[in-house]
Design a protein around this motif. Structure first.
Motif, mmCIF file in Angstrom:
data_model
loop_
_atom_site.group_PDB
_atom_site.id
_atom_site.type_symbol
_atom_site.label_atom_id
_atom_site.label_comp_id
_atom_site.label_asym_id
_atom_site.label_seq_id
_atom_site.Cartn_x
_atom_site.Cartn_y
_atom_site.Cartn_z
ATOM 1 N N TYR A 45 32.923 -60.014 67.542
ATOM 2 C CA TYR A 45 32.396 -60.530 66.279
ATOM 3 C C TYR A 45 30.950 -60.993 66.470
ATOM 4 N N THR B 202 27.675 -59.456 64.516
ATOM 5 C CA THR B 202 26.810 -60.244 63.644
ATOM 6 C C THR B 202 25.398 -60.344 64.208
ATOM 7 N N LYS B 203 25.279 -60.398 65.530
ATOM 8 C CA LYS B 203 23.951 -60.444 66.139
ATOM 9 C C LYS B 203 23.204 -59.144 65.878
ATOM 10 N N SER C 37 21.972 -59.134 62.295
ATOM 11 C CA SER C 37 20.904 -60.080 61.998
ATOM 12 C C SER C 37 19.587 -59.701 62.657
ATOM 13 N N LEU D 171 23.452 -64.482 52.440
ATOM 14 C CA LEU D 171 24.720 -64.986 52.956
ATOM 15 C C LEU D 171 25.253 -66.163 52.140
ATOM 16 N N CYS E 50 31.908 -71.174 55.092
ATOM 17 C CA CYS E 50 30.770 -70.246 55.079
ATOM 18 C C CYS E 50 29.633 -70.795 54.224
#
Length: 108
Positions: free
Chosen positions: A25, A29-30, A33, A47, A59
């Protein structure tokens, strides 16, 4: 415990019990981004809207804080949240409560 603290606790639990999922995960996500084109501020504002659309209190707290840290104003954060309301209607409107709570912690 506020929503951001709950999220940190949830991530710690996931990391402890299913570390391979947690690592994948984070990698995913890295990689998302790091892609160019949008500034970190704009990504966090998107986001915020996605968090409201997903109706995820944790979130919302994380990304309102992230947007503010990236330089977004209170008004920009609220506008990003309102875009989710425009797309999702009344159920999303109810989640603005959590946006306001997160904003109060940061801007007041």
């Amino acid at each position: 415990m506020n929503a951001a603290e709950k999220a940190t606790e949830a991530f710690a639990y996931i990391q402890k019990h299913i570390p391979e999922v947690y690592e994948k995960y984070l990698e995913f996500t890295k990689s998302m981004s790091e892609k160019g084109g949008l500034s970190p501020r704009d990504k966090e504002l998107i986001l915020v809207g996605c968090s409201v659309m997903s109706q995820c209190e944790m979130c919302i707290a994380i990304h309102v804080e992230g947007a503010a840290a990236a330089g977004a104003t209170r008004e920009e954060i609220l506008q990003a949240a309102l875009m989710a309301v425009a797309m999702g209607g009344s159920p999303k409107l109810m989640y603005l409560k959590y946006v306001f709570e997160a904003l109060e912690d940061l801007f007041e």
